[in-house]
Motif scaffolding. Structure first.
Motif, short mmCIF file in Angstrom:
data_model
loop_
_atom_site.label_atom_id
_atom_site.label_comp_id
_atom_site.label_asym_id
_atom_site.label_seq_id
_atom_site.Cartn_x
_atom_site.Cartn_y
_atom_site.Cartn_z
N MET A 287 0.81 -1.22 0.00
CA MET A 287 0.00 0.00 0.00
C MET A 287 0.84 1.27 0.00
SD MET A 287 -3.15 -0.95 -0.19
CE MET A 287 -3.78 -2.62 -0.24
N SER A 288 2.16 1.15 0.10
CA SER A 288 3.00 2.34 0.01
C SER A 288 3.24 2.69 -1.46
CB SER A 288 4.34 2.11 0.71
OG SER A 288 5.09 1.11 0.02
N LYS A 289 3.58 3.94 -1.70
CA LYS A 289 3.86 4.38 -3.07
C LYS A 289 5.07 3.64 -3.63
CE LYS A 289 4.84 8.49 -5.88
NZ LYS A 289 4.99 9.97 -5.87
N GLU A 290 6.08 3.43 -2.79
CA GLU A 290 7.28 2.76 -3.28
C GLU A 290 6.99 1.32 -3.68
OE1 GLU A 290 11.04 4.96 -1.22
OE2 GLU A 290 9.90 3.59 0.05
N ASP A 291 6.10 0.66 -2.97
CA ASP A 291 5.70 -0.70 -3.33
C ASP A 291 5.08 -0.73 -4.73
OD1 ASP A 291 4.84 -3.61 -2.43
OD2 ASP A 291 3.01 -2.66 -3.18
N ALA A 292 4.20 0.26 -5.02
CA ALA A 292 3.57 0.33 -6.35
C ALA A 292 4.60 0.60 -7.44
CB ALA A 292 2.48 1.41 -6.35
N LEU A 293 5.56 1.49 -7.15
CA LEU A 293 6.59 1.80 -8.15
C LEU A 293 7.45 0.58 -8.44
CD1 LEU A 293 7.69 5.38 -6.98
CD2 LEU A 293 6.10 4.77 -8.81
N LEU A 294 7.71 -0.23 -7.42
CA LEU A 294 8.50 -1.45 -7.63
C LEU A 294 7.73 -2.48 -8.46
CD1 LEU A 294 10.17 -1.67 -4.13
CD2 LEU A 294 11.38 -1.39 -6.31
N ASP A 295 6.40 -2.46 -8.40
CA ASP A 295 5.60 -3.29 -9.32
C ASP A 295 5.91 -2.92 -10.76
OD1 ASP A 295 4.16 -5.07 -7.74
OD2 ASP A 295 2.58 -3.61 -7.31
N LEU A 296 5.97 -1.62 -11.04
CA LEU A 296 6.28 -1.16 -12.40
C LEU A 296 7.70 -1.55 -12.80
CD1 LEU A 296 4.65 2.40 -12.40
CD2 LEU A 296 3.84 0.39 -13.65
N ALA A 297 8.62 -1.43 -11.86
CA ALA A 297 10.01 -1.81 -12.16
C ALA A 297 10.10 -3.27 -12.55
CB ALA A 297 10.90 -1.52 -10.96
N ALA A 298 9.40 -4.14 -11.82
CA ALA A 298 9.40 -5.57 -12.13
C ALA A 298 8.85 -5.83 -13.52
CB ALA A 298 8.60 -6.33 -11.08
N SER A 299 7.78 -5.12 -13.88
CA SER A 299 7.18 -5.28 -15.20
C SER A 299 8.16 -4.86 -16.29
CB SER A 299 5.89 -4.46 -15.29
OG SER A 299 5.30 -4.59 -16.56
N ILE A 300 8.84 -3.76 -16.08
CA ILE A 300 9.81 -3.28 -17.07
C ILE A 300 10.93 -4.30 -17.25
CG2 ILE A 300 11.56 -1.50 -17.51
CD1 ILE A 300 9.62 0.45 -15.98
N LEU A 301 11.30 -4.97 -16.18
CA LEU A 301 12.41 -5.92 -16.26
C LEU A 301 12.04 -7.22 -16.93
CD1 LEU A 301 14.07 -5.41 -12.76
CD2 LEU A 301 15.06 -4.80 -14.98
N THR A 302 10.82 -7.74 -16.71
CA THR A 302 10.56 -9.10 -17.20
C THR A 302 9.19 -9.35 -17.81
OG1 THR A 302 9.82 -9.89 -15.01
CG2 THR A 302 12.17 -10.12 -15.54
N THR A 303 8.30 -8.35 -17.94
CA THR A 303 6.99 -8.62 -18.53
C THR A 303 7.00 -8.32 -20.02
OG1 THR A 303 5.85 -8.11 -16.46
CG2 THR A 303 4.53 -8.05 -18.47
N GLY A 304 6.76 -9.34 -20.81
CA GLY A 304 6.74 -9.17 -22.26
C GLY A 304 8.10 -9.40 -22.89
#
Length: 922
Positions: A287-304
C-alpha cells in the motif's frame, strides 16, 4: 448503479484509455467500483457493490489475520485454522463444501497468506441468504463443532499439502528465502504453511485461543457484490451477524523492514533439470507508493518479450529458459525477487553476472519513457479486465475487501492507480536505487471503539434458511455466417462490457502429428506469434501491450487455436495485427532455434515433474503405439523428434492445416454480426482456401487393465498415481449423466475418492477422477498424490471405490440430488465472462455439438434421473480395466506394488520397459 449506466461508464473509460493510449495519459479517477459501506454496532464492516449483469452474488469474507500473527514455534496455525473453518460449525456440523455445492457455489475456497485469511464464493441469488447464515455461523458459532478428531484430520490434510508443495521442483525455494531475508523472531521469518513439528504440536487449546482472538466481528470485512440491493444486504447481515461479539483489542505488528547492508549467499540441491538463480531484496510495505513503483520496475524488467531481462537472457543470449521479476507485497515489509532458470549446458556464472549487470544498468540509467508507458498500459489493462468479474482473485469483491482491510477504505485502489498513472522514469530509478543497490539475500495505539452487540433474532436450531427458487441459466444466442473461402464465423453478442474475445479453431491439434514428427503441431503453433509480415516477435508483443490486448497460438489434442482478447475501442487495430499473425507468419530461423531449445528443456522439465512423467507415457499404453492419440499427452513430443525438426516442418504443418476452409472463428463480445463480418472480410476475405488433410482417429478395442507401470523418481516425498482406461468419445454417451457420475465418484471436493483418500485416510492432499475431452475415445482417469508408504493401499482404495460404485454402493438418491442441484444452481454464474462463453462456444465447434446444446443444458440437467446415471456408470466404470501409472521412489514402493495381484512393468520416462515384468500370482 444500474447495469446499463455502468456499461456506458466503462465504455467511456475504455474510450478515454484508447484515445490517450499513444502517450499513456491514463486517468485513474475514471475507474470506479461503486459501493456502499456499513459498520455494524459490533464493528463488523460490510461493503456492498451492485452488478446486475448476471443473477449471482459474490460473498468475500476477510479476517485481518495471517501467519505473521502466529507465535514463534506455532507456525502454520493460521492456515491450519482456515482448513478447520470448512469442517462444520455448531449449527451446521458438516463439511461446508457440501453445503456450497448443493446451492451452486462456484469460485469457492479459502486462502491464507502472511497478513490475512479470506473465504469466498460465488452463488446464485437464491443461495445468498444461506451463505450469509453459513459464514455467520462459523464466525460466531464454531468452537463447539471442533473436536480432536477434526483437528487431527485437517492436520493430516495440511501436512500432505506441505509435502505436495515440497515435492515439486524447487519446492524448498521459499522456505530458504523466508529464513534468509527475515531474522529469527520476525513475523515473516516462517512460511505460511509452517513447519511439520509445529503442526504436530497444535492443540485444541490453540484452536480456541486463535478463534477467540482473531475471528471477532471487528476484525472482519464482508463484501457482497452482484445482483443485489445494498439495503437488503445490510438488513440480512444485521440479522445474521449482529449478535456476534466484536472480539478483543488487538495489537498489530508495525512496519518492520530488516536493513541489509551486505550481500549474502546460499546454495542447495534439488532434483531439477535446470539451475535456477534467485535474487531477493527487502523492500517497503504493501500500500505504500514505493511498493507500487516497484511493481512497475518488475514489469519493465521481465513482462513481455521487450522487457529488459527477457530480451537479454532469452531472446538475445538464449542462455535462460525463463526469467521473472516481481514485488512480493506484504503488510509490514516486502521483497523484490528476480529469478532465472539457466538452460542446460549454459554457464550459471555467466547468467548470474548478466542479471547483476542488467540490474546495475537499470539503477544507473533508469527506464525509458517507452518502457514505463508499456508497463503502465499492462497494469491498467490487467486491472480493468479483472473487474469484469464480481468474485475470485482480482474481481471486484476481492479488490474492495483487500483495500478495506489493508488501507481502511475500499477505494484505496484509486490511490494506487494514481501512483501508477503519475510515475515518472525518475521515480522508478530513485526507488530502485534506494532499495535494490545493496543487501541482496515500524507501536501505534488508537482508542478502542465502544462496541456493542445486538440481540440475536435468528433461531439457529432450525438449521439453514430455505433455499430460494433457482434461476434458469441463460446462454447467449449464436449467430453463424460463412465466407466464400470456407471460413465459418460464429458469434455470441454480449454488450455488458466493451471487450471482445475470439478463437480461430483449426481441425488439427496434436492428433495431426500422426502424419509428422511428434510435437510438430504444438511447436508450429508456438511459432506463429514469433514474427509476421514486417513485424518481429518483440514488435508484435509491444503492439499488443499498447492495445491492451493479448494473443495466444497453441495446439490442444484435437484442434489448433489462435485466440485474442482485446478491448472494443482497439478492435479494428487489434484485428489487423491478429490477421497478420494468422496469415503471414514469417517463421524466423533464430526464433525457431530458440523455441526448439526451449522445447527440449520443456521435455526435460516434464520428465522431472511427477505428474507430467506419468501423462507423457500413459497414452502409449492406453491407445497402443501408432494411434493419433498415443503421443505424450503434453503435446511436446520427444527429444529425438524435436531435435530433428526444421523450419520446413513448421511451414509444411502451417500449409497443411492453417487454411480458411479448415477454420472456425468464434467471437464473443460487444459487436454485431454485420460489423464483425465486415471486419473479418477486410482482413480474411481474400485468404485463399486450400486442400485439407483428414485425421484418422482409429477406434481402439478395450484394453484390459491389471497392469502397473512404475517410473522411478528417487527421494520423492509422495507417489503420483494415475489410473485409467478408454471410454466412448464426446457425444456417444450422455454428457450430462457423465458429469453427474464423475462429480460423485471423483469430480467434486466431496466426491467419494477425495473424501476417502484425503478426509478419511489423510494419505493425500487431493484425489479424484475425470474424463479428458476428445473427439475420439477418451481416457477416464483417477488420480492422487499420496504418501509414499501408502502407495499400494491407495491404489486398492481407488479400485474399491470403482467396484462399489457399480456394485454394493451405487450412486444414492441423496448424492444424485445434491450434484444435480449443485449443477443447476451453478449454471447462472457459469457464463459470467466473455471468455467463459467463448470456452463453451469452442466446445460446440470442436465436438460438433448442436447449436442449442447449452441453451438446453439447464433443462437436460433438471430432467436427468438417477437411473440414467446408474445405467451409464455400469457401462463406463470398469475397475477391472484400470491400468496404473505410478511415479515415486522405486526403492520404497516396488515391493509393495509387487505384492498386489497385478503385473508390474518398470518403464523409463519415455515408456520403454526396463526389465521383465513380474508374473501374476495364481
Amino acid at each position: 448503479m444500474k447495469a446499463a449506466t455502468f456499461t456506458i461508464f466503462l465504455l467511456l473509460i475504455f474510450s478515454a484509455f484508447y484515445t490517450e493510449a499513444q502517450d499513456m495519459k491514463f486517468s485513474s479517477a475514471d475507474i470506479d467500483i461503486p459501493y456502499e459501506k456499513y459498520v455494524l454496532p459490533n464493528g463488523l464492516r460490510l461493503i456492498v457493490h451492485e452488478d446486475h449483469k448476471a443473477p449471482i452474488a459474490a460473498v468475500n469474507v476477510w479476517y485481518h489475520v495471517g501467519s505473521k500473527n502466529e507465535k514463534e514455534g506455532k507456525s502454520g496455525f493460521a492456515h491450519l485454522f482456515e482448513h478447520l473453518m470448512f469442517n462444520g460449525s455448531e449449527h451446521f456440523n458438516d463439511d461446508y463444501f457440501q453445503a456450497l455445492e448443493r446451492i451452486g457455489g462456484t469460485d469457492l475456497n479459502g486462502t491464507t497468506n502472511n497478513d490475512r485469511t479470506n473465504y469466498f464464493q460465488n452463488v446464485p441469488l437464491a443461495g445468498l441468504e444461506q451463505v450469509l447464515w453459513l459464514e455467520s455461523d462459523r464466525m460466531g458459532h464454531l468452537l463447539g463443532a471442533i473436536d480432536q478428531a477434526k483437528l487431527d484430520e485437517q492436520r493430516g490434510v495440511v501436512q500432505n499439502e506441505k509435502r505436495q508443495g515440497e515435492n515439486q521442483p524447487y519446492g524448498q525455494q521459499y522456505n530458504l528465502i523466508t529464513k534468509a531475508m527475515f531474522p529469527k523472531g520476525h513475523p515473516y521469518s516462517w512460511t505460511v504453511i509452517g513447519e511439520m513439528e509445529d503442526l504436530n504440536a497444535a492443540s485444541l487449546e490453540d484452536v480456541q485461543q486463535w478463534f477467540n482472538t482473531y475471528y471477532g466481528a471487528a476484525n472482519a470485512v464482508i463484501v457482497v457484490a452482484g445482483d443485489v440491493n445494498p439495503e437488503e444486504v445490510y438488513q440480512k447481515t444485521m440479522k445474521y451477524f449482529g449478535h456476534i461479539g466484536s472480539g478483543p483489542k488487538l495489537s498489530r505488528p508495525e512496519v518492520d523492514i530488516p536493513e541489509r547492508t551486505v550481500d549474502t549467499r546460499m546454495s542447495y540441491q534439488d532434483r531439477v533439470p535446470e539451475s535456477r538463480i534467485v535474487m531477493c531484496w527487502n523492500t517497503p510495505e504493501y500500500m505504500s507508493k514505493e511498493d507500487a513503483l516497484l511493481d512497475l520496475a518488475a514489469s519493465i524488467l521481465t513482462t513481455g518479450k521487450n522487457s529488459r531481462l527477457y530480451k537479454r537472457l532469452i531472446y538475445n543470449d538464449q542462455t535462460a529458459s525463463s526469467v521473472n521479476a516481481f514485488q512480493w507485497s506484504k503488510e509490514i515489509a516486502g521483497n523484490f525477487i528476480i529469478q532465472a532458470n539457466v538452460k542446460p549446458g549454459e554457464s550459471l556464472e555467466e547468467v548470474e553476472q548478466t542479471l547483476i549487470d542488467e540490474v546495475k544498468k537499470f539503477l544507473d540509467e533508469g527506464p525509458t519513457n517507452k518502457e514505463l508507458n508499456r508497463a503502465k498500459s499492462q497494469y491498467f489493462a490487467n486491472f480493468i479486465k479483472g473487474i469484469e468479474r464480481i468474485g475470485g482473485f482480482g474481481g471486484k469483491s476481492d479488490i474492495l475487501a483487500q483495500y478495506e482491510v489493508y488501507a481502511g477504505t475500499p477505494d484505496f485502489y484509486k490511490t494506487i492507480l494514481s501512483y501508477i498513472e503519475n510515475a515518472t522514469p525518475e521515480d522508478i530509478q530513485s526507488v530502485c536505487k534506494k532499495w535494490l543497490a545493496k543487501g541482496k539475500h515500524t507501536l501505534i495505539c488508537t482508542p478502542f471503539p465502544d462496541y456493542s452487540t445486538e440481540e440475536s433474532i435468528v433461531d439457529r436450531t432450525t438449521g439453514l434458511p430455505a433455499l430460494g427458487e433457482p434461476v434458469a441459466a441463460k446462454f447467449p444466442d449464436i449467430q453463424r455466417k460463412r465466407l466464400p473461402n470456407g471460413m465459418e464465423i460464429v458469434l455470441a453478442q454480449r454488450k455488458d462490457v466493451p471487450t471482445v474475445v475470439m478463437d480461430m479453431i483449426f481441425d488439427a491439434g496434436y492428433a495431426a502429428d500422426q502424419f509428422v514428427k511428434p510435437g510438430t503441431a504444438s511447436l508450429a503453433m508456438d511459432m506463429l506469434d514469433e514474427g509476421a509480415q514486417s513485424m518481429t516477435s518483440l514488435e508484435i508483443s509491444e503492439k499488443l501491450q499498447m492495445l491492451g490486448a493479448s494473443l495466444n497460438s497453441y495446439a490442444s489434442l484435437d484442434a489448433s487455436h489462435i485466440s485474442m482478447n482485446t478491448l472494443k475501442p482497439t478492435l479494428e487495430e487489434s484485428m489487423a495485427l491478429y490477421s497478420n499473425v494468422v496469415r503471414h507468419p514469417s517463421f524466423p530461423q533464430a526464433e525457431f532455434e530458440r523455441l526448439k531449445k526451449e522445447r527440449l528443456a520443456d521435455i526435460q522439465r516434464e520428465k522431472a515433474n511427477p505428474v507430467q512423467m506419468a501423462i507423457r507415457v500413459m497414452p502409449k499404453f492406453l491407445y497402443g503405439e501408432g494411434h493419433a492419440y498415443s503421443m505424450p499427452l503434453t503435446g511436446t513430443g520427444d527429444e529425438k523428434s524435436v531435435f530433428s525438426m526444421s523450419l520446413t516442418d513448421m511451414r509444411t504443418y502451417y500449409q497443411d492445416w492453417i487454411q480458411p476452409n479448415n477454420a472456425t472463428l468464434c467471437v464473443v463480445g460487444d459487436i454485431a454480426m454485420d460489423e464483425l463480418i465486415a471486419l473479418v472480410e477486410d482482413h480474411f476475405g481474400d485468404w485463399e482456401k486450400g486442400i485439407i488433410k483428414k485425421k484418422d482417429i482409429t477406434r481402439v478395442d478395450h484394453q484390459k487393465g491389471g497392469s502397473i507401470y512404475i517410473m522411478d523418481r528417487p527421494e520423492s516425498l509422495q507417489s503420483v498415481i494415475i489410473a485409467g482406461y478408454l471410454v466412448p468419445s464426446y457425444g456417444e454417451i450422455s454428457e450430462v449423466a457423465k458429469d453427474a457420475m464423475l462429480s460423485v465418484l471423483g469430480g467434486d471436493f466431496t466426491s467419494r475418492i477425495n473424501m476417502n483418500l484425503r478426509e478419511d485416510k489423510h494419505w493425500s492432499y487431493g484425489a479424484g477422477a475425470f474424463i479428458l475431452d476428445a473427439k475420439g475415445q477418451r481416457p477416464m482417469l483417477a488420480f492422487a498424490s499420496v504418501q509414499t508408504d501408502k502407495t499400494p493401499e491407495s491404489m486398492q482404495e481407488i479400485i474399491k471405490e470403482y467396484k462399489e460404485f457399480i456394485g454394493m454402493r451405487p450412486m444414492t438418491v441423496e448424492e444424485f440430488e445434491k450434484t444435480t442441484q449443485n449443477t443447476i444452481l451453478k449454471l447462472p454464474g457459469t457464463w459470467e465472462t466473455n471468455s467463459a462463453v467463448l470456452r463453451s462456444l469452442s466446445e460446440i465447434i470442436q465436438y460438433d455439438l448442436a447449436e442449442d446444446y447449452y441453451k438446453k443444458y439447464d433443462g437436460e440437467v433438471r430432467n436427468l434421473t438417477v437411473e440414467e446415471v446408474r445405467l451409464l456408470s455400469k457401462e463406463i466404470v470398469r475397475p477391472g480395466d484400470l491400468s496404473f501409472f505410478v511415479v515415486g521412489d522405486k526403492a520404497k514402493i516396488l515391493s509393495g506394488l509387487e505384492a498386489l495381484d497385478m503385473k508390474v512393468v518398470q518403464v523409463d520416462t519415455d515408456g520403454n520397459e526396463l526389465k521383465k515384468t513380474k508374473k501374476v500370482r495364481p
